[in-house]
Design a protein around this motif. Structure first.
Motif, short mmCIF file in Angstrom:
data_model
loop_
_atom_site.label_atom_id
_atom_site.label_comp_id
_atom_site.label_asym_id
_atom_site.label_seq_id
_atom_site.Cartn_x
_atom_site.Cartn_y
_atom_site.Cartn_z
N LEU A 121 -2.57 8.12 8.31
CA LEU A 121 -2.81 7.07 7.33
C LEU A 121 -2.23 7.44 5.90
CD1 LEU A 121 -6.01 5.81 8.44
CD2 LEU A 121 -3.76 5.08 9.17
N LYS A 122 -2.42 8.63 5.55
CA LYS A 122 -1.86 9.06 4.04
C LYS A 122 -0.39 9.18 3.65
CE LYS A 122 -5.78 12.17 2.53
NZ LYS A 122 -6.21 13.22 2.25
N GLN A 123 0.36 8.83 4.87
CA GLN A 123 1.98 9.02 4.62
C GLN A 123 2.27 7.46 4.12
OE1 GLN A 123 3.21 11.90 5.48
NE2 GLN A 123 0.93 12.48 5.90
N GLY A 124 1.56 6.65 4.29
CA GLY A 124 1.89 5.39 3.80
C GLY A 124 1.97 4.08 4.58
N ASP A 125 2.84 3.17 4.71
CA ASP A 125 2.91 2.04 5.83
C ASP A 125 3.24 2.53 6.88
OD1 ASP A 125 5.58 2.36 5.93
OD2 ASP A 125 5.83 0.82 4.10
N VAL A 126 3.20 1.60 8.08
CA VAL A 126 3.35 2.07 9.26
C VAL A 126 4.66 2.64 9.58
CG1 VAL A 126 3.86 1.05 11.73
CG2 VAL A 126 1.75 0.42 10.31
N ASN A 127 5.79 2.01 8.90
CA ASN A 127 6.94 2.81 9.07
C ASN A 127 7.21 4.27 8.62
OD1 ASN A 127 8.15 0.36 10.19
ND2 ASN A 127 8.69 -0.27 8.14
#
Length: 471
Positions: A121-127
């Motif tokens: 989740l920390k990577q950002g949005d779903v993409n």
């Protein structure tokens, strides 16, 4: 192909294990994305084991021994780290054969930058989550392995710098990717239950596997005929109460959670494992009309998606090549078989179980369904990413190079299980015909987990393939 990297060794600890192994715990640093190394690094973990050198009385140092080449054990999955060396059958047999054994945790598993919900989740949005997760497929794993090999053997004599690899299940898939991309690093390859369906797309793979899952369900109900009514009764109870049945680990006990237990059917003892849980569940209903905490805890332990989310998130992607999306292939394939109706009907409240003459309730196999992302607590927040990955088709590269496999020069030895529930024997034979020079032992006496359940027998088959010659 991007350039080959050498891993950086960042930590090493050694000790003598009580069982007599010399164990070295190794930590490496490699790029997260080999195509863009400036994006940062991740840490990988591995354990090497060897026999401690003997000290002759009266001498202050051990007697020098010849350098022992590595045999690297590659675990099944995807999503599981390397096994604990002292308990694995490969350890003693490989050490006796003259190897140093290396157990590697794949990236995202064990102690190698383990993937967990918060990290994704920390990577950002779903993409952005999808861009991150796709870096944990076999194409990245084999780059890690080659980087580790270059690091560990950098100062060795050239004849010792290649190493042997041993792939169980998904580990065999990794072996075939390694043979496709870095054959120059390999001395020999061993595989058990790991001849990947190289030529098949996800829907083809699962359509074939369901036929074997049906056979294992029939074997289950033949061995435990009373469970036909018991499973139907539990399923009926769950259709009306599942929203209220909370598991100790935070999930919910649904019909899908129950039927997912069929993953065990592909291994030795799997039918008994599921039956024992069904007995516990029925006993609870008979005595209390609800499920007790110890029973629910036993249920949770059987399918560890919460502790190994990579398995659920990336499982279908192991069958995807460039331009191919999985599109929840296991779910779509289930529509062809009436016994898997629980996976394909959204409204279970209209089902009345048991019903005379109704089709049996069948357990699934190793398939992953979108419904799992509703019942496992660590998977729930990852459902949008899982949905996006199911639609994703823009993989930068294929996992296998068929032309390279056709001209393969590395010795390959495989044990293939005719009744394997996880790897279709027809697809396995297609792949064996593709790999030049491979030797295969087929058997209908063993199941997919035979390397753990009957290790001496399987290892004997493999080493006989290696040591025997053909006219």
């Amino acid at each position: 192909m991007d350039s080959v990297w050498t891993a950086r060794l960042v930590g090493s600890r050694s000790h003598i294990h009580p069982c007599g192994f010399h164990v070295t715990e190794l930590f490496f640093e490699v790029p997260l994305n080999y195509a863009r190394p400036g994006d940062g690094t991740i840490r990988l973990f591995a354990r090497s084991i060897s026999r401690p050198e003997k000290t002759i009385p009266g001498l202050s140092k051990p007697v020098d021994e010849p350098m022992k080449p590595y045999l690297v054990y590659l675990e099944g999955g995807p999503g599981f780290g390397g096994p604990e060396p002292r308990s694995h059958p490969v350890s003693n047999r490989a050490l006796d054969a003259g190897y140093t054994v290396l157990y590697v945790d794949y990236r995202g598993t064990g102690m190698s930058n383990p993937i967990h919900t918060d990290l994704v989740l920390k990577q950002g949005d779903v993409n952005q989550q999808v861009e991150y997760l796709k870096l944990f497929r076999a194409n990245s794993i084999v780059r890690d392995l080659e980087a580790i090999r270059l690091c560990l053997t950098e100062s060795w004599k050239p004849e010792y710098q290649t190493w042997s690899i041993f792939g169980q299940s998904f580990g065999g898939f990794v072996c075939l990717s390694y043979l496709s991309k870095y054959p120059q690093g390999l001395r020999e390859v061993f595989m058990t239950g790991g001849l990947a369906p190289v030529k098949r797309q996800p829907l083809e793979v699962y359509s074939a596997l369901y036929r074997k899952v049906i056979q294992r369900n029939e074997a289950y109900y033949s061995k435990y005929p009373e469970d036909e009514a018991n499973v139907a009764r539990i399923a009926s109870y769950l259709t009306t109460n599942e929203a209220d049945i909370h598991l100790p680990g935070g999930g919910t006990f649904t019909v899908h959670r129950l039927l997912g237990l069929g993953m065990a059917f592909g291994g030795h003892g799997g039918l008994d494992t599921v039956h024992n849980l069904v007995v516990k569940l029925i006993s609870d209903l008979d005595q209390f009309n609800y499920f007790t905490t110890p029973t629910l805890m036993a249920l949770e332990r059987e399918v560890p998606f919460d502790s190994n989310p990579v398995y659920a998130i990336l499982h279908e992607s192991i069958y995807c090549s460039r331009g191919v999306a999985s599109n929840w292939a296991a779910l779509n394939a289930a529509r062809k078989f009436e016994n898997f109706f629980f996976w394909t009907q959204s409204d279970h409240s209209q089902l009345s179980l048991p019903v005379d003459g109704m089709v049996r309730v069948y357990f699934s196999g190793e398939m992953v369904f979108p419904q799992f992302f509703d019942t496992y607590p660590t998977l729930r927040p990852l459902k949008p990413a899982a949905e996006a990955l199911a639609r994703y088709s823009q993989w930068e590269e294929d996992l296998y190079n068929e032309e390279q496999l056709r001209r393969n020069e590395v010795p390959v030895y495989a044990v293939s299980f005719i009744d394997d529930m996880y790897v279709d024997i027809g697809a396995a034979r297609e792949t064996a015909a593709l790999v030049k020079g491979i030797k295969v032992h087929e058997t209908n006496q063993l199941h997919h987990n035979a390397i753990r359940a009957k290790g001496d027998e399987v290892l004997g088959m493999l080493f006989k393939l290696r040591d025997d010659t053909l006219d």
